[in-house]
Write a protein that holds these residues in place. Sequence first.
Motif, PDB file in Angstrom:
ATOM      1  N   ASN A   3      66.411  39.797  61.791  1.00  0.00           N
ATOM      2  CA  ASN A   3      65.389  38.898  61.261  1.00  0.00           C
ATOM      3  C   ASN A   3      65.754  37.455  61.605  1.00  0.00           C
ATOM      4  O   ASN A   3      66.559  36.829  60.933  1.00  0.00           O
ATOM      5  N   TYR A   4      65.152  36.959  62.668  1.00  0.00           N
ATOM      6  CA  TYR A   4      65.411  35.596  63.102  1.00  0.00           C
ATOM      7  C   TYR A   4      64.328  34.626  62.636  1.00  0.00           C
ATOM      8  O   TYR A   4      64.388  33.452  62.948  1.00  0.00           O
ATOM      9  N   LYS A   5      63.342  35.110  61.923  1.00  0.00           N
ATOM     10  CA  LYS A   5      62.272  34.235  61.462  1.00  0.00           C
ATOM     11  C   LYS A   5      62.822  33.282  60.400  1.00  0.00           C
ATOM     12  O   LYS A   5      63.534  33.686  59.499  1.00  0.00           O
ATOM     13  N   LEU A   6      62.480  32.012  60.545  1.00  0.00           N
ATOM     14  CA  LEU A   6      62.975  31.001  59.616  1.00  0.00           C
ATOM     15  C   LEU A   6      61.829  30.359  58.856  1.00  0.00           C
ATOM     16  O   LEU A   6      60.759  30.134  59.407  1.00  0.00           O
ATOM     17  N   GLY A   7      62.097  30.051  57.601  1.00  0.00           N
ATOM     18  CA  GLY A   7      61.145  29.294  56.806  1.00  0.00           C
ATOM     19  C   GLY A   7      61.219  27.820  57.188  1.00  0.00           C
ATOM     20  O   GLY A   7      62.031  27.408  58.026  1.00  0.00           O
ATOM     21  N   PHE A  13      66.978  22.801  58.690  1.00  0.00           N
ATOM     22  CA  PHE A  13      68.430  22.921  58.638  1.00  0.00           C
ATOM     23  C   PHE A  13      68.982  23.310  60.011  1.00  0.00           C
ATOM     24  O   PHE A  13      69.943  22.709  60.506  1.00  0.00           O
ATOM     25  N   ALA A  14      68.351  24.303  60.626  1.00  0.00           N
ATOM     26  CA  ALA A  14      68.779  24.754  61.955  1.00  0.00           C
ATOM     27  C   ALA A  14      68.683  23.617  62.963  1.00  0.00           C
ATOM     28  O   ALA A  14      69.586  23.429  63.792  1.00  0.00           O
ATOM     29  N   GLU A  15      67.614  22.848  62.887  1.00  0.00           N
ATOM     30  CA  GLU A  15      67.439  21.706  63.798  1.00  0.00           C
ATOM     31  C   GLU A  15      68.579  20.706  63.638  1.00  0.00           C
ATOM     32  O   GLU A  15      69.080  20.163  64.633  1.00  0.00           O
ATOM     33  N   THR A  45      75.006  27.613  50.972  1.00  0.00           N
ATOM     34  CA  THR A  45      74.202  28.828  50.796  1.00  0.00           C
ATOM     35  C   THR A  45      73.323  29.052  52.022  1.00  0.00           C
ATOM     36  O   THR A  45      73.246  30.172  52.551  1.00  0.00           O
ATOM     37  N   MET A  46      72.669  28.013  52.476  1.00  0.00           N
ATOM     38  CA  MET A  46      71.806  28.113  53.653  1.00  0.00           C
ATOM     39  C   MET A  46      72.624  28.447  54.894  1.00  0.00           C
ATOM     40  O   MET A  46      72.221  29.273  55.721  1.00  0.00           O
TER      41      MET A  46
END
Length: 121
Positions: A3-7, A13-15, A45-46
């Motif tokens: 599951n690579y889908k991100l909210g 955060f990933a950016e 946590t993230m």
Amino acid sequence: MKNYKLGVMETRFAELIWDNEPVSSGDLVKLCEKELTWKKSTTYTMLRRLCERGIFQNKDGIVSSLMSKREFNALQSEKFVEETFDGSLPQFLAAFTSRKRLSEREINELQKLIDEKRGEL
């Protein structure tokens, strides 16, 4: 497939990580505090969540990606085409171009990509 889908917040955060990697976990906490107004616990946590998904790693206090932003976007695109158009890229392009006219530049770029991929066969 994982599951690579991100909210929305996971994406922001990933950016931050992609834009600053490699980054120490302490500096990442400071970045998230400044940019996202997160507490340290929220950042960790993230980070744990996205490390479990195989997108990032936190090794010896240094956070880096296991998957580049480009690789991540490619996976997202593949998944979208698979789920929405039964994996058919021509069906996707037909749907996309039914409402948006392609510019000459876009057509040339697509043709160049097709020619390059044809040469890989």
